[in-house]
Enzyme design. Structure first.
Site, PDB file in Angstrom:
ATOM      1  N   ASP A 176       1.073  -1.152  -0.011  1.00 35.43           N
ATOM      2  CA  ASP A 176       0.068   0.051  -0.043  1.00 35.43           C
ATOM      3  C   ASP A 176       0.843   1.219   0.003  1.00 35.43           C
ATOM      4  O   ASP A 176       1.832   1.230   0.289  1.00 35.43           O
ATOM      5  CB  ASP A 176      -0.850  -0.221   1.174  1.00 35.43           C
ATOM      6  CG  ASP A 176      -1.962   0.878   1.300  1.00 35.43           C
ATOM      7  OD1 ASP A 176      -2.202   1.551   0.080  1.00 35.43           O
ATOM      8  OD2 ASP A 176      -2.529   1.321   2.291  1.00 35.43           O
ATOM      9  N   GLU A 179       2.606   4.787  -4.216  1.00 35.23           N
ATOM     10  CA  GLU A 179       2.582   5.869  -5.216  1.00 35.23           C
ATOM     11  C   GLU A 179       4.011   6.547  -5.696  1.00 35.23           C
ATOM     12  O   GLU A 179       4.455   6.832  -6.717  1.00 35.23           O
ATOM     13  CB  GLU A 179       1.500   6.711  -5.327  1.00 35.23           C
ATOM     14  CG  GLU A 179       0.328   6.402  -5.384  1.00 35.23           C
ATOM     15  CD  GLU A 179      -0.273   5.616  -4.311  1.00 35.23           C
ATOM     16  OE1 GLU A 179      -1.174   4.789  -4.355  1.00 35.23           O
ATOM     17  OE2 GLU A 179       0.284   5.711  -3.057  1.00 35.23           O
TER      18      GLU A 179
END
Length: 585
Positions: A176, A179
């Site tokens: 998770d 990005e």
């Protein structure tokens, strides 16, 4: 770079530089376009079998015992569950490769218990690491380690995974915040004032700055600046994670990633991010699921029942019905929310959810075969209707229905307080999956009954789909006999296939460690042809078969040259053949 779709239709690229390589995939049909694209970026990996079961998670169980209690409740109610997850609350002070020694002291025992029941365990990892060693961290331009803020508080892989696996033998990874995401802009000390940080044009992004809630664009990674590497971060983490899992376990890797990039499907699946417990979010999840299938990431799904905000029982039932047909099926919710797992609801709701998950379990042979097609030919698993009916313009905007493969159409209820749903049926002959009742459509919308416990499924003419007697884990149900369902075309023909292997070894197709069987129905005769044989095939038998669209009651049915008992329904659409456990291989 900005990429803008205009109503022309036209696309505008706006970029301040870089090398631009354009690929044009000519099709001519949608399926061919996707296949050609995936020839370039790579076909998706074949998932481990249990990846296709039901996954359960929440942020905020609070302890391993509380997590364990949910698993035990699922077992007590006979509700299918293959995988239990934990979010970051299992960690010690939110640090990767640790678990809370007090609240999660029984975590190793819970995982051992899961394994003894044929279940699996997946844990979350974030890219932020508090330890500063080995020279593997992203640096400022002056060479000092860039400190961001992600879950550990201050922002390396196989050795740490292996060390932690020795304590808690997890089976897969949830990566998770990759990005990469940060709770501060750039770093705790800001970013230098350079052209990389402040380019002559900034796309319309969150915060209006390249560094907003992520790292400094000028930060130095091993290969290049973060400016050049940002979009590759999640992909490379997934690749490293998949490689580490294969090395550790000697089996196919299970990785689910939030951040993705072209070729992601080779290394991981994807969940559609933090959604809300809203009917609209359930509806829009279909478009998200179909989009990622087009992008070569077929192992995809949304958080069933919604991640944030309180859910309502009706929504959770309908979402579980839809979620049973996500290629990746996981129920997940946020901290401080009420439990959203099936045992948390009323007996009626719990029963409806259980039936949906058992239905999914029964369709595992079909789903597994579709993933094989995705892995070897670049096909979609879940696909828009327009892919199968590209000449029917009425299918182009349909985002409330979808297909599994070519033949199984799913029409979920996506609105509250209704006991019906309107679905579009492209021209042709369709059969109710449960009853065999036929619909001869000219290309029209039909109103379908949809009580709370029911999701509408229809089979397109000309299909043979393999199913299995369901159970509470795929470990058990995948060993059950097959039930073949044939939906006959007007001329009485149908066809289908089954891909089968041990479900977890790496590269079984590439190393010929698999069985592949084709089923054909022509002139009142079903045959099976073994295109590729393997010992795994000897473990599968056919117990029953149903044929939808038989126009006249047969006087005799034979199986392997022996008379077999059968039933025939008065509406002349369903024939059931029931015989001894007969091997088709």
């Amino acid at each position: 770079m900005d990429v803008v779709l205009q109503p022309g239709p036209a696309i505008t690229w706006r970029t301040i530089g870089g090398i631009l390589d354009f690929y044009v995939f000519l099709g001519p049909d949608p399926t061919s376009v996707i296949g050609q694209y995936l020839e370039v970026v790579g076909y998706p990996a074949m998932p481990v079998y249990w990846a296709l079961g039901y996954h359960l998670c929440r942020w905020g169980y609070g302890s391993s015992n509380a997590t364990w209690d949910v698993v035990k409740n699922m077992r007590n109610y006979g509700i299918p569950q293959d995988v239990q997850w934990n979010d970051i609350d299992y960690m010690d002070r939110s640090l990767d490769f640790t678990f809370d020694p007090t609240a999660f002291s029984t975590l190793p025992g819970m995982v051992k218990d899961l394994h003894s029941h044929g279940q699996r365990y997946v844990m979350m990892l974030d890219p932020g690491i508090s330890s500063l060693r080995r020279g593997v961290f992203i640096n400022h331009t002056d060479g000092s380690t860039l400190i961001g803020k992600v879950w550990p508080g201050l922002t390396w892989w196989y050795d740490n995974l292996k060390r932690f696996h020795d304590k808690v033998p997890f089976d897969g990874l949830w990566i998770d915040m990759n990005e990469p995401s940060s709770f501060v802009d750039g770093s705790t000390v800001g970013c230098p004032d350079t052209e990389l940080e402040n380019p002559p044009y900034t796309p319309g992004i969150l915060g209006g700055l390249l560094r907003a809630k992520t790292l400094c664009a000028s930060a130095v990674q091993k290969t290049s600046s973060h400016y050049n590497m940002h979009s590759l971060y999640g992909l490379l983490e997934a690749k490293a994670s998949a490689r580490a899992l294969k090395r550790m376990l000697g089996k196919r890797a299970f990785v689910i990633s939030r951040s993705t990039f072209p070729s992601q499907g080779q290394y991981s699946g994807h969940w559609l991010g933090d959604n809300r417990s809203h009917w609209k979010d359930m509806y829009t999840s279909i478009a998200g699921m179909l989009t990622f299938n087009l992008l070569g990431v077929p192992l995809v799904g949304a958080d069933i029942c919604g991640f944030s905000e309180q859910t309502e029982e009706e929504l959770c039932v309908r979402w579980t019905q839809l979620g049973a047909f996500y290629p990746f099926t996981r129920n997940h919710n946020s901290i401080d929310q009420k439990l959203k797992d099936p045992p948390a609801f009323s007996p009626a709701a719990r029963s409806a959810m259980k039936q949906s998950l058992l239905l999914r379990s029964s369709l595992f042979p079909l789903l597994y075969t579709l993933f094989h097609r995705a892995h070897t030919h670049g096909h979609t698993v879940a696909r828009p209707l327009l892919f199968e009916f590209p000449k029917d313009v009425r299918t182009y905007g349909i985002d409330r229905q979808f297909l599994w493969g070519k033949s199984l159409m799913v029409t979920p209820v996506l609105d509250p307080g209704v006991d019906y749903v309107v679905g579009y049926f492209p021209q042709g002959l369709w059969y109710d999956y449960y009853t065999g009742d036929s619909i001869r459509s000219k290309g029209e919308e039909l109103r379908l009954k949809a009580p709370l416990e029911h999701i509408n499924l229809h089979l397109r003419e000309g299909a043979v789909i393999p199913t299995q007697r369901p159970n509470t884990t795929l470990f058990v149900s995948s060993g059950q006999p097959l039930h073949l369902v044939s939906s006959l075309s007007e001329d009485g023909s149908a066809g289908g296939e089954l891909f089968w292997d041990d479900g977890e070894s790496i590269d079984t197709f590439e190393t010929d460690q698999y069985a592949h069987v084709v089923f054909t129905v022509v002139k009142n005769t079903m045959t099976s042809e073994v295109l590729h044989d393997h010992v795994e095939a000897s473990y599968i038998t056919v117990e029953t078969a149903s044929f939808y669209g038989v126009k006249m009651e047969p006087t005799r049915v034979m199986v392997n040259s022996h008379d077999a008992a059968f039933t025939y329904r008065a509406n002349q659409v369903r024939l059931g053949v029931r015989s001894q456990r007969l091997s088709v291989f």
